[in-house]
Write a protein that holds these residues in place. Structure first.
Motif, PDB file in Angstrom:
ATOM      1  N   TYR A 149      39.442  41.378  33.402  1.00  0.00           N
ATOM      2  CA  TYR A 149      40.591  40.544  33.768  1.00  0.00           C
ATOM      3  C   TYR A 149      40.506  40.118  35.233  1.00  0.00           C
ATOM      4  CZ  TYR A 149      45.315  39.334  35.238  1.00  0.00           C
ATOM      5  OH  TYR A 149      46.409  38.692  35.807  1.00  0.00           O
ATOM      6  N   LEU A 150      40.220  41.083  36.123  1.00  0.00           N
ATOM      7  CA  LEU A 150      40.111  40.774  37.554  1.00  0.00           C
ATOM      8  C   LEU A 150      38.961  39.819  37.817  1.00  0.00           C
ATOM      9  CD1 LEU A 150      40.703  44.317  39.109  1.00  0.00           C
ATOM     10  CD2 LEU A 150      42.241  42.346  39.246  1.00  0.00           C
ATOM     11  N   LEU A 151      37.869  39.995  37.097  1.00  0.00           N
ATOM     12  CA  LEU A 151      36.702  39.143  37.267  1.00  0.00           C
ATOM     13  C   LEU A 151      37.014  37.704  36.870  1.00  0.00           C
ATOM     14  CD1 LEU A 151      33.690  38.877  37.919  1.00  0.00           C
ATOM     15  CD2 LEU A 151      33.193  39.602  35.582  1.00  0.00           C
ATOM     16  N   GLU A 152      37.673  37.531  35.736  1.00  0.00           N
ATOM     17  CA  GLU A 152      38.018  36.189  35.280  1.00  0.00           C
ATOM     18  C   GLU A 152      39.044  35.535  36.207  1.00  0.00           C
ATOM     19  OE1 GLU A 152      37.706  32.789  33.172  1.00  0.00           O
ATOM     20  OE2 GLU A 152      36.465  34.596  33.023  1.00  0.00           O
ATOM     21  N   LYS A 153      39.985  36.324  36.691  1.00  0.00           N
ATOM     22  CA  LYS A 153      40.991  35.812  37.621  1.00  0.00           C
ATOM     23  C   LYS A 153      40.343  35.337  38.919  1.00  0.00           C
ATOM     24  CE  LYS A 153      45.237  37.236  39.997  1.00  0.00           C
ATOM     25  NZ  LYS A 153      46.183  38.368  40.231  1.00  0.00           N
ATOM     26  N   GLU A 154      39.402  36.125  39.437  1.00  0.00           N
ATOM     27  CA  GLU A 154      38.711  35.761  40.679  1.00  0.00           C
ATOM     28  C   GLU A 154      37.809  34.548  40.465  1.00  0.00           C
ATOM     29  OE1 GLU A 154      37.537  35.880  44.671  1.00  0.00           O
ATOM     30  OE2 GLU A 154      39.240  36.772  43.593  1.00  0.00           O
ATOM     31  N   ARG A 155      37.211  34.448  39.323  1.00  0.00           N
ATOM     32  CA  ARG A 155      36.348  33.295  39.035  1.00  0.00           C
ATOM     33  C   ARG A 155      37.156  31.999  39.041  1.00  0.00           C
ATOM     34  NH1 ARG A 155      31.309  33.171  37.115  1.00  0.00           N
ATOM     35  NH2 ARG A 155      31.352  35.375  36.519  1.00  0.00           N
ATOM     36  N   LYS A 156      38.330  32.034  38.436  1.00  0.00           N
ATOM     37  CA  LYS A 156      39.205  30.849  38.411  1.00  0.00           C
ATOM     38  C   LYS A 156      39.679  30.516  39.831  1.00  0.00           C
ATOM     39  CE  LYS A 156      40.962  31.527  33.711  1.00  0.00           C
ATOM     40  NZ  LYS A 156      42.152  31.842  32.861  1.00  0.00           N
ATOM     41  N   LYS A 157      39.980  31.556  40.601  1.00  0.00           N
ATOM     42  CA  LYS A 157      40.449  31.371  41.973  1.00  0.00           C
ATOM     43  C   LYS A 157      39.381  30.705  42.827  1.00  0.00           C
ATOM     44  CE  LYS A 157      41.987  34.127  45.952  1.00  0.00           C
ATOM     45  NZ  LYS A 157      42.265  35.522  46.424  1.00  0.00           N
ATOM     46  N   GLN A 158      38.155  31.146  42.687  1.00  0.00           N
ATOM     47  CA  GLN A 158      37.068  30.575  43.476  1.00  0.00           C
ATOM     48  C   GLN A 158      36.781  29.135  43.080  1.00  0.00           C
ATOM     49  OE1 GLN A 158      33.530  32.991  43.743  1.00  0.00           O
ATOM     50  NE2 GLN A 158      34.650  34.818  44.408  1.00  0.00           N
ATOM     51  N   LEU A 160      38.994  27.038  41.990  1.00  0.00           N
ATOM     52  CA  LEU A 160      40.108  26.264  42.530  1.00  0.00           C
ATOM     53  C   LEU A 160      39.926  26.013  44.018  1.00  0.00           C
ATOM     54  CD1 LEU A 160      42.927  25.007  42.113  1.00  0.00           C
ATOM     55  CD2 LEU A 160      43.904  27.253  42.583  1.00  0.00           C
ATOM     56  N   TYR A 161      39.548  27.047  44.759  1.00  0.00           N
ATOM     57  CA  TYR A 161      39.365  26.925  46.203  1.00  0.00           C
ATOM     58  C   TYR A 161      38.182  26.030  46.551  1.00  0.00           C
ATOM     59  CZ  TYR A 161      42.821  30.528  47.281  1.00  0.00           C
ATOM     60  OH  TYR A 161      43.996  31.245  47.421  1.00  0.00           O
ATOM     61  N   ALA A 162      37.180  26.004  45.666  1.00  0.00           N
ATOM     62  CA  ALA A 162      35.986  25.188  45.925  1.00  0.00           C
ATOM     63  C   ALA A 162      36.320  23.701  45.951  1.00  0.00           C
ATOM     64  CB  ALA A 162      34.927  25.470  44.875  1.00  0.00           C
ATOM     65  N   LYS A 163      37.392  23.311  45.289  1.00  0.00           N
ATOM     66  CA  LYS A 163      37.787  21.908  45.229  1.00  0.00           C
ATOM     67  C   LYS A 163      38.654  21.500  46.416  1.00  0.00           C
ATOM     68  CE  LYS A 163      37.794  21.977  40.154  1.00  0.00           C
ATOM     69  NZ  LYS A 163      38.617  21.815  38.921  1.00  0.00           N
ATOM     70  N   LYS A 164      39.150  22.492  47.161  1.00  0.00           N
ATOM     71  CA  LYS A 164      40.040  22.197  48.275  1.00  0.00           C
ATOM     72  C   LYS A 164      39.250  22.083  49.576  1.00  0.00           C
ATOM     73  CE  LYS A 164      44.132  24.522  46.375  1.00  0.00           C
ATOM     74  NZ  LYS A 164      45.181  25.543  46.614  1.00  0.00           N
ATOM     75  N   PRO A 165      39.641  21.158  50.451  1.00  0.00           N
ATOM     76  CA  PRO A 165      38.967  21.065  51.756  1.00  0.00           C
ATOM     77  C   PRO A 165      39.279  22.298  52.598  1.00  0.00           C
ATOM     78  CG  PRO A 165      40.898  19.631  51.697  1.00  0.00           C
ATOM     79  CD  PRO A 165      40.697  20.139  50.301  1.00  0.00           C
ATOM     80  N   ARG A 166      38.292  22.732  53.374  1.00  0.00           N
ATOM     81  CA  ARG A 166      38.493  23.913  54.207  1.00  0.00           C
ATOM     82  C   ARG A 166      39.480  23.617  55.329  1.00  0.00           C
ATOM     83  NH1 ARG A 166      37.819  26.248  58.780  1.00  0.00           N
ATOM     84  NH2 ARG A 166      37.184  24.267  59.664  1.00  0.00           N
ATOM     85  N   GLU A 167      40.384  24.537  55.562  1.00  0.00           N
ATOM     86  CA  GLU A 167      41.341  24.405  56.652  1.00  0.00           C
ATOM     87  C   GLU A 167      40.962  25.372  57.769  1.00  0.00           C
ATOM     88  OE1 GLU A 167      45.343  24.876  55.415  1.00  0.00           O
ATOM     89  OE2 GLU A 167      45.303  23.198  54.015  1.00  0.00           O
ATOM     90  N   PRO A 168      40.893  24.890  59.020  1.00  0.00           N
ATOM     91  CA  PRO A 168      40.502  25.769  60.140  1.00  0.00           C
ATOM     92  C   PRO A 168      41.541  26.847  60.385  1.00  0.00           C
ATOM     93  CG  PRO A 168      41.287  23.650  60.949  1.00  0.00           C
ATOM     94  CD  PRO A 168      41.187  23.525  59.460  1.00  0.00           C
TER      95      PRO A 168
END
Length: 239
Positions: A149-158, A160-168
C-alpha cells in the motif's frame, strides 16, 4: 570527553582526518539550489525514501539498510562536482571495495585513502542532517499488505510531483524571513550566513511566533495550559 564545537562557529565539520563536510553559506547554495539539495538528500536518504526506485530494481526496501543504499548511490553521484559539500576533495574515484579488515563491501577512495564504512557513514549522514535541519525519514510497515500500500501510494505521489514545476525552497524561505520583523538580516547579509545559522534562526523564529500566539491565547482565556500535550509550547527557546 570530546569537546565538540558549536556548528554556529564552524564552516566545516571533520568526519575523518582527511574527510570534512562543509557548512556552505546561503549564497553558495542559491548559486545552484537544485544540485545542493539533491546531493544532501541522497547522502542522507533512507530506503523508505527510495522505495519506488528500489522496487523498480526488484529490491524490497524493507530488506535494505541505510548504508547499503548509500553504497548504491554514492559511487554514481561522486562523479559529479560535490565541492559545495566536500570542498577540494576529489570524490570521483570513490567506489565499492572489499575491506581488508573484515571482508565487508565498503566505499573507498584509493586516491585519497578514505574508507567510508558503516560507522563513518552514520557520522557523515547525521552531520549533514544536523547542518540542514533534516529529520531522518524512516518507517517500517507492519505487514506485506501495508508495504504494498505504501509503495503504491508513493509511486502515485512521485508521478504527480514529476508533472509539477520545481519550486525553489531556500529562495522562498529567504524572502519570507527577510520580510519578517523577527529576522534581523537583509538580503545581502543573509547571503553570508551559513546554512546552519540560517536554519537555526528559522527554527527559533517559528518557536517564538508559536510561543507568542500561545501566550496571547493564555491571557485571553482561550488556551488552557493544563490540556496541552507538550509543555514545550510554553518556552520560546528552541530545543
Amino acid at each position: 570527553m570530546e569537546n565538540k564545537k558549536s556548528l554556529l562557529k564552524l564552516s566545516r565539520v571533520d568526519i575523518l582526518p582527511n574527510l570534512s563536510v562543509r557548512i556552505p553559506t546561503v549564497g553558495e547554495i542559491l548559486d545552484d539550489e537544485d544540485s545542493y539539495y539533491g546531493a544532501v538528500s541522497f547522502l542522507t536518504a533512507t530506503p523508505f525514501q527510495y522505495m519506488v526506485q528500489l522496487d523498480d530494481m526488484g529490491i524490497d526496501y524493507t530488506k535494505v539498510t541505510d548504508y547499503e543504499l548509500f553504497k548504491m548511490l554514492f559511487p554514481m553521484y561522486a562523479k559529479s562536482d560535490m565541492s559545495v559539500i566536500f570542498g577540494n576533495l576529489d570524490t570521483s574515484d570513490f567506489g565499492i571495495y572489499i575491506s581488508k579488515n573484515d571482508g565487508a563491501r565498503v566505499i573507498y577512495s584509493p586516491r585519497n585513502d578514505i574508507l567510508i564504512d558503516r560507522p563513518v557513514y552514520d557520522k557523515l549522514a547525521d552531520t549533514i542532517r544536523k547542518i540542514n535541519s533534516f529529520e531522518k525519514v524512516k518507517s517500517k510497515p507492519g505487514n506485506e499488505s501495508a508495504r504494498k500500500y505504501l509503495l503504491e501510494k508513493e509511486r502515485k505521489k512521485q508521478k504527480l510531483y514529476a508533472k509539477k514545476p520545481r519550486e525553489p525552497y531556500l529562495e522562498k524561505l529567504v524572502t519570507a524571513l527577510v520580510n519578517t520583523s523577527e529576522f534581523p538580516y537583509g538580503y545581502d547579509e543573509c547571503m553570508n550566513l551559513s546554512i546552519y545559522r540560517f536554519n537555526q534562526s528559522f527554527r527559533q523564529i517559528q518557536q517564538k511566533i508559536n510561543f507568542d500566539n500561545t501566550m496571547i491565547g493564555v491571557y485571553a482565556g482561550t488556551v488552557d495550559t493544563s490540556k496541552m500535550s507538550s509543555k514545550e509550547s510554553l518556552s520560546w527557546i528552541i530545543k
